[in-house]
Scaffold this active site. Structure first.
Site, PDB file in Angstrom:
ATOM      1  N   LYS A 193       2.569  -4.230  -0.361  1.00 17.12           N
ATOM      2  CA  LYS A 193       1.511  -4.021  -1.445  1.00 17.12           C
ATOM      3  C   LYS A 193       1.608  -2.520  -1.969  1.00 17.12           C
ATOM      4  O   LYS A 193       0.636  -1.989  -1.040  1.00 17.12           O
ATOM      5  CB  LYS A 193       0.255  -4.294  -1.099  1.00 17.12           C
ATOM      6  CG  LYS A 193      -0.883  -5.068  -2.092  1.00 17.12           C
ATOM      7  CD  LYS A 193      -2.086  -5.310  -1.941  1.00 17.12           C
ATOM      8  CE  LYS A 193      -3.095  -3.851  -2.311  1.00 17.12           C
ATOM      9  NZ  LYS A 193      -3.167  -3.949  -3.401  1.00 17.12           N
ATOM     10  N   GLY A 246      -4.723   4.981   2.830  1.00 19.74           N
ATOM     11  CA  GLY A 246      -5.872   4.869   2.158  1.00 19.74           C
ATOM     12  C   GLY A 246      -7.116   5.380   2.914  1.00 19.74           C
ATOM     13  O   GLY A 246      -6.781   6.131   3.474  1.00 19.74           O
ATOM     14  N   SER A 247      -7.935   4.733   2.535  1.00 17.34           N
ATOM     15  CA  SER A 247      -9.868   5.866   2.354  1.00 17.34           C
ATOM     16  C   SER A 247      -9.764   5.237   3.848  1.00 17.34           C
ATOM     17  O   SER A 247      -9.183   3.991   4.241  1.00 17.34           O
ATOM     18  CB  SER A 247     -10.100   4.711   1.963  1.00 17.34           C
ATOM     19  OG  SER A 247     -11.062   3.503   1.893  1.00 17.34           O
ATOM     20  N   THR A 248     -10.862   5.464   4.773  1.00 13.94           N
ATOM     21  CA  THR A 248     -11.298   5.450   6.069  1.00 13.94           C
ATOM     22  C   THR A 248     -11.480   3.699   5.916  1.00 13.94           C
ATOM     23  O   THR A 248     -12.026   3.158   6.717  1.00 13.94           O
ATOM     24  CB  THR A 248     -12.309   6.312   6.593  1.00 13.94           C
ATOM     25  OG1 THR A 248     -11.243   7.725   6.711  1.00 13.94           O
ATOM     26  CG2 THR A 248     -12.457   6.139   7.967  1.00 13.94           C
ATOM     27  N   VAL A 250     -11.395   1.188   3.909  1.00 17.18           N
ATOM     28  CA  VAL A 250     -10.524   0.009   4.417  1.00 17.18           C
ATOM     29  C   VAL A 250      -9.929   0.154   4.944  1.00 17.18           C
ATOM     30  O   VAL A 250      -9.632  -0.882   5.864  1.00 17.18           O
ATOM     31  CB  VAL A 250     -10.131   0.359   2.737  1.00 17.18           C
ATOM     32  CG1 VAL A 250      -8.525  -0.765   3.285  1.00 17.18           C
ATOM     33  CG2 VAL A 250     -10.522  -0.067   1.701  1.00 17.18           C
ATOM     34  N   GLY A 251      -9.150   0.931   6.060  1.00 13.65           N
ATOM     35  CA  GLY A 251      -8.421   1.017   7.729  1.00 13.65           C
ATOM     36  C   GLY A 251      -9.204   0.982   8.306  1.00 13.65           C
ATOM     37  O   GLY A 251      -9.283  -0.304   9.228  1.00 13.65           O
ATOM     38  N   GLU A 269      -3.168   5.537   8.366  1.00 11.60           N
ATOM     39  CA  GLU A 269      -3.247   7.586   8.148  1.00 11.60           C
ATOM     40  C   GLU A 269      -4.355   7.009   6.765  1.00 11.60           C
ATOM     41  O   GLU A 269      -4.189   6.479   5.247  1.00 11.60           O
ATOM     42  CB  GLU A 269      -2.175   8.036   7.527  1.00 11.60           C
ATOM     43  CG  GLU A 269      -0.529   7.279   7.793  1.00 11.60           C
ATOM     44  CD  GLU A 269      -0.431   8.772   8.719  1.00 11.60           C
ATOM     45  OE1 GLU A 269      -1.493  10.057   8.608  1.00 11.60           O
ATOM     46  OE2 GLU A 269       0.194   8.958   9.400  1.00 11.60           O
ATOM     47  N   CYS A 303      -4.810  13.460   0.307  1.00 16.55           N
ATOM     48  CA  CYS A 303      -5.649  13.440   0.932  1.00 16.55           C
ATOM     49  C   CYS A 303      -5.416  14.722   2.309  1.00 16.55           C
ATOM     50  O   CYS A 303      -6.790  15.305   3.265  1.00 16.55           O
ATOM     51  CB  CYS A 303      -4.891  11.900   2.164  1.00 16.55           C
ATOM     52  SG  CYS A 303      -2.854  12.604   2.626  1.00 16.55           S
ATOM     53  N   GLU A 400     -15.341  13.124   1.550  1.00 13.31           N
ATOM     54  CA  GLU A 400     -14.255  12.860   0.475  1.00 13.31           C
ATOM     55  C   GLU A 400     -13.824  13.157  -0.723  1.00 13.31           C
ATOM     56  O   GLU A 400     -14.389  11.827  -1.050  1.00 13.31           O
ATOM     57  CB  GLU A 400     -13.135  12.045   1.550  1.00 13.31           C
ATOM     58  CG  GLU A 400     -11.283  11.910   0.647  1.00 13.31           C
ATOM     59  CD  GLU A 400     -10.795  11.297   1.046  1.00 13.31           C
ATOM     60  OE1 GLU A 400     -10.806  10.384   1.362  1.00 13.31           O
ATOM     61  OE2 GLU A 400      -9.487  11.963   0.941  1.00 13.31           O
TER      62      GLU A 400
HETATM   63  P1  NAP Z   1      -8.015   2.336  -0.604  1.00 12.11           P
HETATM   64  O1  NAP Z   1      -9.293   1.980  -1.622  1.00 12.11           O
HETATM   65  O2  NAP Z   1      -8.668   2.552   0.686  1.00 12.11           O
HETATM   66  O3  NAP Z   1      -6.995   1.799  -0.880  1.00 12.11           O
HETATM   67  C1  NAP Z   1      -5.942   1.517  -0.312  1.00 12.11           C
HETATM   68  C2  NAP Z   1      -4.800   0.139   0.024  1.00 12.11           C
HETATM   69  O4  NAP Z   1      -5.788  -0.220   0.080  1.00 12.11           O
HETATM   70  C3  NAP Z   1      -4.870  -0.375  -2.227  1.00 12.11           C
HETATM   71  O5  NAP Z   1      -3.578  -0.694  -1.755  1.00 12.11           O
HETATM   72  C4  NAP Z   1      -6.073  -1.373  -1.865  1.00 12.11           C
HETATM   73  O6  NAP Z   1      -6.027  -2.693  -2.669  1.00 12.11           O
HETATM   74  C5  NAP Z   1      -6.031  -1.783  -0.076  1.00 12.11           C
HETATM   75  N1  NAP Z   1      -6.695  -2.657  -0.160  1.00 12.11           N
HETATM   76  C6  NAP Z   1      -8.025  -2.224  -0.359  1.00 12.11           C
HETATM   77  N2  NAP Z   1      -9.136  -3.544   0.210  1.00 12.11           N
HETATM   78  C7  NAP Z   1      -8.444  -3.881   0.966  1.00 12.11           C
HETATM   79  C8  NAP Z   1      -8.416  -4.462   2.284  1.00 12.11           C
HETATM   80  N3  NAP Z   1     -10.068  -5.161   2.504  1.00 12.11           N
HETATM   81  N4  NAP Z   1      -7.600  -5.436   3.029  1.00 12.11           N
HETATM   82  C9  NAP Z   1      -6.090  -4.224   2.899  1.00 12.11           C
HETATM   83  N5  NAP Z   1      -5.932  -3.644   1.828  1.00 12.11           N
HETATM   84  C10 NAP Z   1      -7.131  -3.052   0.919  1.00 12.11           C
HETATM   85  O7  NAP Z   1      -7.253   3.730  -0.943  1.00 12.11           O
HETATM   86  P2  NAP Z   1      -7.222   4.503  -2.409  1.00 12.11           P
HETATM   87  O8  NAP Z   1      -8.550   4.894  -3.178  1.00 12.11           O
HETATM   88  O9  NAP Z   1      -6.082   3.534  -2.790  1.00 12.11           O
HETATM   89  O10 NAP Z   1      -6.546   5.915  -1.959  1.00 12.11           O
HETATM   90  C11 NAP Z   1      -7.193   6.590  -1.426  1.00 12.11           C
HETATM   91  C12 NAP Z   1      -7.479   7.035   0.424  1.00 12.11           C
HETATM   92  O11 NAP Z   1      -6.134   7.131   0.155  1.00 12.11           O
HETATM   93  C13 NAP Z   1      -8.191   8.125   0.453  1.00 12.11           C
HETATM   94  O12 NAP Z   1      -8.975   8.324   0.813  1.00 12.11           O
HETATM   95  C14 NAP Z   1      -7.232   9.882   0.999  1.00 12.11           C
HETATM   96  O13 NAP Z   1      -7.350  10.534   1.678  1.00 12.11           O
HETATM   97  C15 NAP Z   1      -6.117   8.496   1.456  1.00 12.11           C
HETATM   98  N6  NAP Z   1      -4.325   8.841   1.728  1.00 12.11           N
HETATM   99  C16 NAP Z   1      -4.526   9.300   3.085  1.00 12.11           C
HETATM  100  C17 NAP Z   1      -2.973   9.666   3.591  1.00 12.11           C
HETATM  101  C18 NAP Z   1      -2.942   9.985   4.598  1.00 12.11           C
HETATM  102  O14 NAP Z   1      -1.364   9.902   4.659  1.00 12.11           O
HETATM  103  N7  NAP Z   1      -3.665  10.020   5.971  1.00 12.11           N
HETATM  104  C19 NAP Z   1      -1.961   9.601   1.996  1.00 12.11           C
HETATM  105  C20 NAP Z   1      -1.990   9.254   1.349  1.00 12.11           C
HETATM  106  C21 NAP Z   1      -4.198   8.949   0.564  1.00 12.11           C
HETATM  107  P3  NAP Z   1      -6.025  -2.621  -4.443  1.00 12.11           P
HETATM  108  O15 NAP Z   1      -5.178  -2.130  -5.087  1.00 12.11           O
HETATM  109  O16 NAP Z   1      -7.363  -3.271  -4.520  1.00 12.11           O
HETATM  110  O17 NAP Z   1      -6.823  -0.746  -4.650  1.00 12.11           O
END
Ligand code: NAP
Ligand code: MG
Length: 500
Positions: A193, A246-248, A250-251, A269, A303, A400
């Site tokens: 997804k 993604g975010s901590t 949602v992780g 991640e 990130c 963040e």
């Molecule tokens: P996010 O809000 O956590 O979303 C990430 C993904 O998870 C999206 O596809 C999102 O779907 C999905 N999601 C949301 N709620 C969910 C749930 N309850 N169950 C399963 N999946 C769900 O993060 P983001 O805003 O897209 O990205 C930014 C974050 O990613 C930042 O915290 C950044 O640090 C982190 N990041 C980390 C790395 C790394 O390698 N460590 C790399 C890049 C980014 P939707 O389509 O609905 O949003």
């Protein structure tokens, strides 16, 4: 009926046409979502709708998982040879290379990153990653354990089965490549997804995957929302492994869903709030350039963004003056303009989130040294922002922001800066600038982070492990390490005459 998205790019940096289906990609075909609903795809440079893509539901997750399971049991998994998987991944890398400009243009259109960076970073590294794992596919093997002359004992690294992958919007294609490469090289089938905010390159990739010749069901793409599709993937009983970026916040939910369902294997991640430490003995001009790139590259939506910049008191004033000049020179503008460094933030949600952080910095008494406001009147542009006079407990120092906002903090003592740098729940990356090699290396070793850069930032290589300490994640992507995420080790013990 599955609709087609067509777009003519007539820009200073790229002229060309993109045209592809906008359905879900399940079992080798583009299909509508089972509810026949769609999601608007927004251009963050204008705030206007580019197109609509199919919205998947939990029912589509079941259909995609069944297709993946069938492929795993017939054409892929243990039924495929490493050489064949290597060939297909190699072909995919070549197709991505042939369409690199189109992929970069789609990324710029949908995410707002500049075409130039999408070419030089996102797409270039994504291609490299797929090629790197093409190289691994026929080199995956277990070991022989010598136990007893009357026994033959060995381990096999078997593919896990159907794996779920959920990725964010900040590096859409790149995060997809990091997930696909090791999973496909090891023989797993995928249900992925992408983010609702940036689905276009993932959909285009399905056509390339198809063209490369991967059997139907090996890769399945579900565009949809996290709360529905993402949650269904995380709690699915037939998905044996989930990889999430993604975010901590949602992780945490992913891990909970895995625990409550089938205890699927989880790699995460997550976010970061990364320290960048500049000592008195750094090459200051270089430190200024790297620090600006560290904090503002990809509009701060990285990130690994080095947004906590600690500068030793002996060079603080000079650093701040040069850094301000450098950051002021970063050109904000149209992602398709030749000289833009920073485009719009990727979505209205993200724009609002960043502006709220900026407001909190002001409310908590930090000084806006540069920027702090919107750029222009259309789209989600924010001027690169520098805060000074912060205290360690401020939100802009601890959380963040994921936007073009850096805090510059003065320090005197080496011990104290290491303590401050480590005073965070995150541990993704860190950087140290010093020409004293002993100081640089010992500091890098003492920082609690999955990556420590010395005299550079944001360097990523397909063969170098990447991941977080503390709440920045679990497991490592890239390199040989990522293969372990996608293989299950089986020990086989054969009796060669050992009598009961
Ligand atoms: P996010 O809000 O956590 O979303 C990430 C993904 O998870 C999206 O596809 C999102 O779907 C999905 N999601 C949301 N709620 C969910 C749930 N309850 N169950 C399963 N999946 C769900 O993060 P983001 O805003 O897209 O990205 C930014 C974050 O990613 C930042 O915290 C950044 O640090 C982190 N990041 C980390 C790395 C790394 O390698 N460590 C790399 C890049 C980014 P939707 O389509 O609905 O949003
Ligand atoms: Mg978009």
């Amino acid at each position: 009926m599955v609709s087609t998205f067509t777009h003519e790019f007539n820009t200073p940096v790229y002229k060309g046409r993109a045209s592809f289906s906008t359905g879900l990609y399940i079992n080798g075909k583009f299909v509508e979502g089972s509810d026949k609903t769609t999601i608007d795809v927004i251009n963050p440079s204008t705030g206007k709708v580019i197109t609509k893509v199919a919205e998947a539901t939990a029912k589509d997750v079941d259909i995609a998982v069944d297709a993946a399971q069938k492929a795993f049991e017939t054409t892929w998994g243990l039924n495929s040879g490493g050489a064949e998987r290597s060939k297909l991944l190699g072909k995919l890398a070549r197709l991505m290379e042939e369409h690199q400009q189109e992929l970069a243009a789609l990324e710029a259109l949908d995410n707002g990153k500049t075409f130039t960076w999408a070419m030089n970073a996102d797409t270039a590294v994504a291609i490299d990653t797929i090629r790197y794992y093409a190289g691994w596919a026929d080199k995956i093997h277990g070991q022989v354990q010598e136990t007893d002359e009357k026994k033959l004992t060995y381990s096999r690294h078997e593919p896990i089965g159907v794996v779920g992958q959920i990725i964010p919007w900040n590096f859409p294609l790149l995060m997809m490549a990091w997930k696909l490469g090791p999973a496909l090289a090891t023989g797993n089938c995928i249900v992925l997804k992408p983010s609702e905010f940036t689905p276009l390159t993932a959909i285009r990739m399905c056509e390339l995957i198809h063209q490369a010749g991967f059997p139907p069901g090996v890769f399945n793409l579900l565009t949809g929302y996290g709360s529905t599709v993402g949650a269904a993937i995380a709690s699915h009983m037939k998905i044996e492994k989930i990889a999430f970026t993604g975010s901590t916040m949602v992780g945490r939910k992913i891990m909970e869903a895995a625990a409550k369902s089938n205890l699927k294997n989880v790699t995460l991640e997550l976010g970061g709030k990364n320290p960048n430490i500049i000592f008195n003995d750094a090459d200051l001009d270089q430190a200024v350039n790297w620090a600006a790139h560290g904090s503002y590259w990809n509009h701060g939506q990285a990130c690994t963004a080095g947004s906590r910049i600690y500068v030793q008191s002996g060079v603080y004033d000079e650093f701040l003056a040069k850094f301000t000049e450098k950051v002021r020179s970063l050109k904000v503008g149209d992602p398709f303009a030749v000289d833009s460094y920073q485009g719009p933030q990727a979505s209205k949600v993200q724009y609002d989130r960043i502006m709220n952080f900026i407001q909190s910095g002001k409310d908590q008494g930090a000084t806006v040294h540069l920027g702090g406001d919107r750029n222009g009147t259309e789209g989600y542009y924010i001027n690169p922002t520098i805060f000074t006079n912060t205290t360690p407990n401020m939100k802009i120092v601890q959380e963040e922001i994921f936007g073009p906002v850096g805090v510059v903090i003065k320090f005197d003592d080496e011990e104290d800066v290491i303590r401050q740098a480590n005073d965070t729940v995150f541990g993704l990356a860190a950087a140290v600038f010093s020409q004293n090699i002993t100081r640089a290396i010992t500091t890098a070793h003492r920082l609690k982070a999955g990556t420590a850069w010395i005299n550079c930032v944001n360097q990523i290589h397909s063969n170098v492990p990447f991941g977080g300490f503390k709440q920045s994640g679990i497991g490592r992507e890239l390199g040989e390490y990522a293969l372990h995420n996608y293989t299950a080790v089986k020990a086989v013990q054969v009796n060669l005459g050992y009598v009961m």
